[in-house]
Design a protein around this motif. Structure first.
Motif, PDB file in Angstrom:
ATOM      1  N   ASN A 257       3.980  -4.014  -2.141  1.00 29.09           N
ATOM      2  CA  ASN A 257       4.265  -2.623  -1.812  1.00 29.09           C
ATOM      3  C   ASN A 257       3.453  -2.175  -0.601  1.00 29.09           C
ATOM      4  O   ASN A 257       2.299  -2.573  -0.420  1.00 29.09           O
ATOM      5  N   LEU A 258       4.027  -1.325   0.220  1.00 27.33           N
ATOM      6  CA  LEU A 258       3.350  -0.866   1.435  1.00 27.33           C
ATOM      7  C   LEU A 258       2.050  -0.135   1.128  1.00 27.33           C
ATOM      8  O   LEU A 258       1.159  -0.040   1.988  1.00 27.33           O
ATOM      9  N   GLN A 259       1.876   0.371  -0.109  1.00 32.33           N
ATOM     10  CA  GLN A 259       0.629   1.031  -0.475  1.00 32.33           C
ATOM     11  C   GLN A 259      -0.543   0.055  -0.550  1.00 32.33           C
ATOM     12  O   GLN A 259      -1.702   0.472  -0.490  1.00 32.33           O
ATOM     13  N   ARG A 260      -0.251  -1.236  -0.666  1.00 30.57           N
ATOM     14  CA  ARG A 260      -1.327  -2.217  -0.822  1.00 30.57           C
ATOM     15  C   ARG A 260      -2.189  -2.336   0.431  1.00 30.57           C
ATOM     16  O   ARG A 260      -3.389  -2.557   0.354  1.00 30.57           O
ATOM     17  N   PHE A 261      -1.562  -2.175   1.618  1.00 31.89           N
ATOM     18  CA  PHE A 261      -2.298  -2.337   2.869  1.00 31.89           C
ATOM     19  C   PHE A 261      -2.010  -1.246   3.902  1.00 31.89           C
ATOM     20  O   PHE A 261      -2.772  -1.088   4.849  1.00 31.89           O
TER      21      PHE A 261
END
Length: 340
Positions: A257-261
């Protein structure tokens, strides 16, 4: 009598084993203690287990910027059990000793136990990969985006040859990544190549290298980078749109998920250099990409500014903050005071 003999034999065996162990230990210590006389480890020695975390510098820069130092230090702290390897093109024509004496950041990184720095020789690195024929034919000086293209090629070759994790030098690690064989979503249905991890000789990396050469396009920025990863993933599966915070899968590859990085997207990259009323916890993130490519204004960490980026430096790369940020400010104040 027989029982007594057995006891004596067991006692003698234990005594002999203990003596041999201590002797071996002393011999090992004798061989290992004089550090200056030991042969420095090679990159093959360091990365052979496939657990390395790899960073690259494809320019001739020999003094890592504070953000680069923070990226390596934070990775070394979050992953103390893994080697953190920094390949620098500038080291090809210089020795570590002459750089250590004049470059503060280089000296700082050299002092971290699990950080290793090696020269980046691209032709040697790309040998025995599908990228070598492309490299020997391409006109390096005529390439508009050569620094980025050479970095895109080098990261593929490193992970292909050694396995492990690659990170851009503007990524601050904040907690351990819990999965292997992953790529990171930059936004829905689009992959980045700024951080990824694969086992040695993974088919995805091979497909990327072959497509890199076959579809090579020098004029489009990112075509051999995030565009390449996205192309190969789309051949394997339909990339997920992330409605929530779950990760996706593309066959045997985790699509994170884009929230990871990327919890702060590139249009909002300046938020890292602003003061927040309440600093975010980034509880859904493993690391933070600071979008240095967007930073044409050369924004940096300012001591006692209370910006989000200063907060991150203090927590995740405190030595970099103390040596490269705060000490510089104190030195300037001392110089200013002496002139008054």
């Amino acid at each position: 009598m027989l029982k007594a003999s057995r006891i004596i034999i067991i006692f003698m065996s234990i005594t002999t084993c203990t003596f041999l162990y201590r002797l071996a230990f002393k011999m090992d210590c004798f061989l290992c203690v004089p550090l200056p006389f030991r042969k420095p480890p090679s990159i093959d020695d360091v990365l052979r287990p496939g657990t390395g975390i790899i960073f690259l510098e494809t320019s001739d820069c020999l003094e890592p910027r504070p953000l680069v130092s923070c990226a390596l230090e934070s990775a070394a702290r979050i992953y103390p059990d893994r080697p953190v390897v920094f390949l620098m093109k500038g080291l090809v024509n210089h020795t570590k000793e002459e750089i250590n004496s004049t470059h503060k950041a280089f000296t700082l990184l050299s002092s971290i136990g699990n950080v290793f720095m090696f020269p980046l020789n691209m032709e040697k690195l790309l040998n025995d990969t599908p990228l070598l024929p492309w490299y020997v034919k391409v006109n390096h000086t005529g390439e508009k985006h050569w620094l980025h293209i050479s970095a895109d090629a080098s990261r593929l070759a490193m992970i292909w040859k050694y396995g492990g994790m690659y990170m851009d030098t503007d990524i601050i690690s904040i907690r351990r990544i819990a999965v292997d064989d992953f790529v990171a979503a930059q936004h829905s249905t689009y992959s980045s190549n700024g951080i990824f991890s694969f086992k040695f000789h993974h088919k995805f990396i091979l497909d990327c290298m072959e497509n890199f050469v076959e579809k090579y396009n020098r004029s489009i920025w990112g075509y051999q980078g995030p565009d390449l990863f996205t192309r190969i993933l789309r051949k394997r599966c339909k990339l997920p749109v992330f409605p929530e915070k779950e990760d996706g899968m593309c066959q045997n590859i985790s699509f994170l998920n884009l929230q990871r990085f990327y919890p702060i997207g590139y249009p909002s990259w300046k938020r890292y250099y602003e003061v927040w009323k309440i600093n975010p916890t980034f509880k859904d993130s493993y690391a933070l990409h600071l979008w240095n490519y967007m930073n044409s204004e050369a924004k940096s960490v300012i001591p006692r500014s209370n910006t989000l980026v200063e907060h991150l430096y203090k927590i995740y790369c405190p030595t970099t903050y103390k040596v490269l940020i705060n000490s510089t400010e104190e030195e300037l104040m001392e110089v200013g005071g002496s002139r008054q």
